[in-house]
Design an enzyme around this catalytic site. Structure first.
Site, PDB file in Angstrom:
ATOM      1  N   ARG A  24       0.857  -1.189   0.000  1.00 44.48           N
ATOM      2  CA  ARG A  24       0.000   0.000   0.000  1.00 44.48           C
ATOM      3  C   ARG A  24       0.892   1.238   0.000  1.00 44.48           C
ATOM      4  O   ARG A  24       1.946   1.235   0.646  1.00 44.48           O
ATOM      5  CB  ARG A  24      -0.855   0.062   1.275  1.00 44.48           C
ATOM      6  CG  ARG A  24      -2.174  -0.670   1.164  1.00 44.48           C
ATOM      7  CD  ARG A  24      -3.201   0.101   0.299  1.00 44.48           C
ATOM      8  NE  ARG A  24      -4.459  -0.600   0.185  1.00 44.48           N
ATOM      9  CZ  ARG A  24      -4.818  -1.425  -0.796  1.00 44.48           C
ATOM     10  NH1 ARG A  24      -3.983  -1.708  -1.763  1.00 44.48           N
ATOM     11  NH2 ARG A  24      -6.011  -1.970  -0.828  1.00 44.48           N
ATOM     12  N   GLU A  30      -1.615   8.160  -4.955  1.00 47.06           N
ATOM     13  CA  GLU A  30      -2.192   7.553  -6.168  1.00 47.06           C
ATOM     14  C   GLU A  30      -3.481   8.290  -6.491  1.00 47.06           C
ATOM     15  O   GLU A  30      -4.221   8.634  -5.566  1.00 47.06           O
ATOM     16  CB  GLU A  30      -2.505   6.065  -5.914  1.00 47.06           C
ATOM     17  CG  GLU A  30      -1.267   5.212  -5.898  1.00 47.06           C
ATOM     18  CD  GLU A  30      -1.579   3.731  -5.676  1.00 47.06           C
ATOM     19  OE1 GLU A  30      -2.674   3.287  -6.049  1.00 47.06           O
ATOM     20  OE2 GLU A  30      -0.731   3.036  -5.120  1.00 47.06           O
ATOM     21  N   HIS A  59      -0.096  -0.066  -9.787  1.00 42.28           N
ATOM     22  CA  HIS A  59      -0.981  -0.797  -8.864  1.00 42.28           C
ATOM     23  C   HIS A  59      -1.727  -1.934  -9.580  1.00 42.28           C
ATOM     24  O   HIS A  59      -2.957  -1.976  -9.596  1.00 42.28           O
ATOM     25  CB  HIS A  59      -1.981   0.172  -8.191  1.00 42.28           C
ATOM     26  CG  HIS A  59      -2.449  -0.333  -6.852  1.00 42.28           C
ATOM     27  ND1 HIS A  59      -2.729   0.501  -5.804  1.00 42.28           N
ATOM     28  CD2 HIS A  59      -2.681  -1.603  -6.395  1.00 42.28           C
ATOM     29  CE1 HIS A  59      -3.131  -0.231  -4.759  1.00 42.28           C
ATOM     30  NE2 HIS A  59      -3.098  -1.502  -5.100  1.00 42.28           N
TER      31      HIS A  59
END
Ligand code: NAD
Length: 316
Positions: A243, A272, A290
């Site tokens: 993460r 992000e 991702h």
């Protein structure tokens, strides 16, 4: 007849399973501001990470009996609130572990052979500076026999360890909750090999690993920052497919620039979907947007698992 809105899509296998069980599945994406209105016609909704299911939506759609998340993180759903209102919330946490673990090795193999830089430079300089580039990327290293430090030894951490063991790497693992047990390697011909693993302290992992892979959720502060990088061996590589926020990105850039770290592989970022330009353009960083869980196999497993959870909920 049970009607399901798969608002962020669902793998065709999952859709077919639901339809075979007599459910109606709509896969058209309803925009967030029209969701409450649309949901009046459904009994359940499935989402990935895009659709938000907050308290207000849950309150305005009392007919929704189940929320299904294809994947792991449920940051986009007010899970506790939904459950307090009697809505069942289910997800598919294990379905993508191997896909994420394999991406870790894509970044590791990239880093040890400079592919992140070579892939950028070959199209531009490959025909004019071939020998210069050949020399620049001459000092690659092998993974076999090296030690991977795995921080966060849950589903993906253990899957990563299993791949590493299969490659002949040594594994040092740390988790907030200690683990002691066997990891099973499934090899050709149905051969299974159990390898005993016991987690160690974070300091032990930091000081003795050649490569690092992070597999924790984000809590309140980065797990790897300047202090941890300083304690690592010189020239290590770090991969983050967990993460954004779990690595201090400024400290990472400083450690790469000083040569303390030889490379990083990142699938997740602060901010992000607009990561820092210094991260995106760094010659020692291998980058993916991702996509850890984004394989056909993982999406099929997610779709199948989700469909079975929904069928179980409405039929048992
Ligand atoms: P998991 O819950 O099975 O494992 C996480 C482990 O981290 C747990 O064992 C927990 O005890 C440990 N942990 C938590 N905080 C820690 C800390 N501060 N230090 C050490 N250990 C700590 O979760 P998982 O399925 O293995 O997922 C791991 C991470 O990967 C999650 O953050 C998840 O969101 C992320 N993920 C990323 C992708 C991707 O596309 N890149 C896909 C799926 C999951």
């Amino acid at each position: 007849m049970i009607k399901i809105l798969a608002n962020d899509g669902i793998d065709p296998i999952g859709k077919a399973l639901l339809e075979q069980a007599g459910f109606v599945v709509d896969t058209e994406t309803v925009p967030q501001d029209k969701l409450v209105e649309a949901l009046q016609n459904y009994d359940a909704i499935t989402v990935r990470s895009a659709t938000q299911l907050r308290k207000e939506t849950i309150d305005q759609c009392p007919n929704i009996k189940l929320i299904g998340r294809g994947g792991v993180g449920m940051d986009n759903i007010d899970v506790d609130y939904a459950r307090s209102k009697g809505v069942s919330v289910v997800n598919t946490p294990a379905a993508s572990s191997l896909s994420v673990a394999e991406l870790v090795f894509a970044h590791l193999f990239t880093g040890v052979r400079f592919l992140q830089d070579s892939n950028r430079k070959m199209p531009v300089e490959g025909a004019t500076k071939f020998n210069g580039l050949k020399k620049a990327y001459a000092k690659g290293v092998e993974l076999r026999g090296k030690t991977i430090g795995i921080i966060g030894f849950g589903r993906i951490g253990r899957e990563t360890a299993t791949v590493a063991l299969g490659l002949g790497m040594n594994v040092l693992a740390y988790d907030l909750h200690p683990f002691e047990g066997n990891l099973t390697l499934n090899l050709q011909g149905g051969i299974k090999v159990d390898i005993p693993i016991k987690t160690v302290s974070l300091d032990e992992v930091i000081s003795n690993s050649d490569f690092f892979s992070l597999h924790t959720p984000f809590s309140d502060k980065p797990i790897l920052g300047a202090e941890e990088f300083a304690k690592m061996k010189n020239g290590v590589g770090v991969v983050n497919c967990s993460r954004g926020g779990t690595i201090d990105e400024k400290a990472l850039i400083a450690a790469l620039d000083s040569g303390k770290l030889s490379f990083a592989g990142l699938d997740v970022f602060d901010n992000e979907p607009t990561p820092l330009a210094e991260i995106l353009q760094h010659p020692k960083i291998s980058l993916t947007p991702h996509i850890g869980a984004a394989t056909n196999e993982a999406q099929e497993r997610i779709g199948t698992e989700l469909a079975n959870l929904i069928i179980d909920h409405f039929t048992k």
